[in-house]
Design a protein around this motif. Structure first.
Motif, PDB file in Angstrom:
ATOM      1  N   SER A  39     -36.440 -60.293  -1.178  1.00 43.27           N
ATOM      2  CA  SER A  39     -37.481 -61.179  -1.711  1.00 43.27           C
ATOM      3  C   SER A  39     -37.171 -62.639  -1.418  1.00 43.27           C
ATOM      4  N   ALA A  43     -39.463 -65.160   0.844  1.00 41.03           N
ATOM      5  CA  ALA A  43     -39.958 -66.438   0.333  1.00 41.03           C
ATOM      6  C   ALA A  43     -39.479 -67.611   1.178  1.00 41.03           C
ATOM      7  N   LYS A  46     -40.834 -66.864   5.075  1.00 43.73           N
ATOM      8  CA  LYS A  46     -42.219 -66.368   5.219  1.00 43.73           C
ATOM      9  C   LYS A  46     -42.284 -65.109   6.071  1.00 43.73           C
TER      10      LYS A  46
END
Length: 170
Positions: A39, A43, A46
């Motif tokens: 994750s 983030a 991208k």
């Protein structure tokens, strides 16, 4: 000071540039930080993150039992290709081990990593030269000796495996 798992994964990314399979496996048991690292990478860079269990299950629902086994690999390839990214992050891959799908999860991930870098959260263990999933005797158990992938062990703060691609046997 220990480096984050996401940093360790990012550090080994260049090691896949000249390899046949551009596959990085983040290996560790449940709650070892694999999903958090994936994750974080999604983030920060991208890069697309795919929840394999959810995305694949949604597309397999309408198929018969036999069709699922025949089409699972192609469907997953379609899911990953649709992301149109040079790096794709795969999380929650347990469905790939389901006996009714009759897939070889490592070979499937390797085939996905021919044309793009795949970073996958592998829910298992890597000790010595053995990559495993599930306990011996479990119907979904898998064991690969020296898998051809870059391995980063979750939960190890010191450093990832040497990152050399490994040959696989089963």
């Amino acid at each position: 000071m220990s480096r984050s798992l996401a940093s360790q994964i990012q550090d080994v990314l260049p090691k896949t540039s000249d390899t046949y399979y551009k596959l990085i496996l983040t290996v560790g048991p449940a709650r070892a930080g694999k999903t958090a690292a994936i994750s974080e990478l999604a983030a920060t860079h991208k890069w697309p993150r795919v929840n394999v269990n959810l995305s694949l299950a949604e597309r397999l629902l309408a198929l018969t039992h036999r069709q699922r086994a025949v089409r699972a690999a192609g469907i997953l390839d379609d899911i990953v290709s649709a992301k149109n990214s040079s790096v794709v992050l795969l999380d929650n891959i347990e469905l790939l081990f389901a006996t009714e799908l009759a897939q070889d999860p490592l070979k499937l991930l390797q085939s996905l990593s021919r044309n793009r870098t795949i970073v996958a959260a592998w829910p298992g263990d890597f000790e010595g030269a053995n990559l495993t999933y599930a306990a011996p005797g479990h119907p979904e158990a898998r064991r690969y000796l020296t898998p051809q992938a870059v391995i980063v062990k979750a939960g190890e703060a010191d450093r990832p495996d040497n990152g050399l691609p490994r040959e696989e046997t089963k």
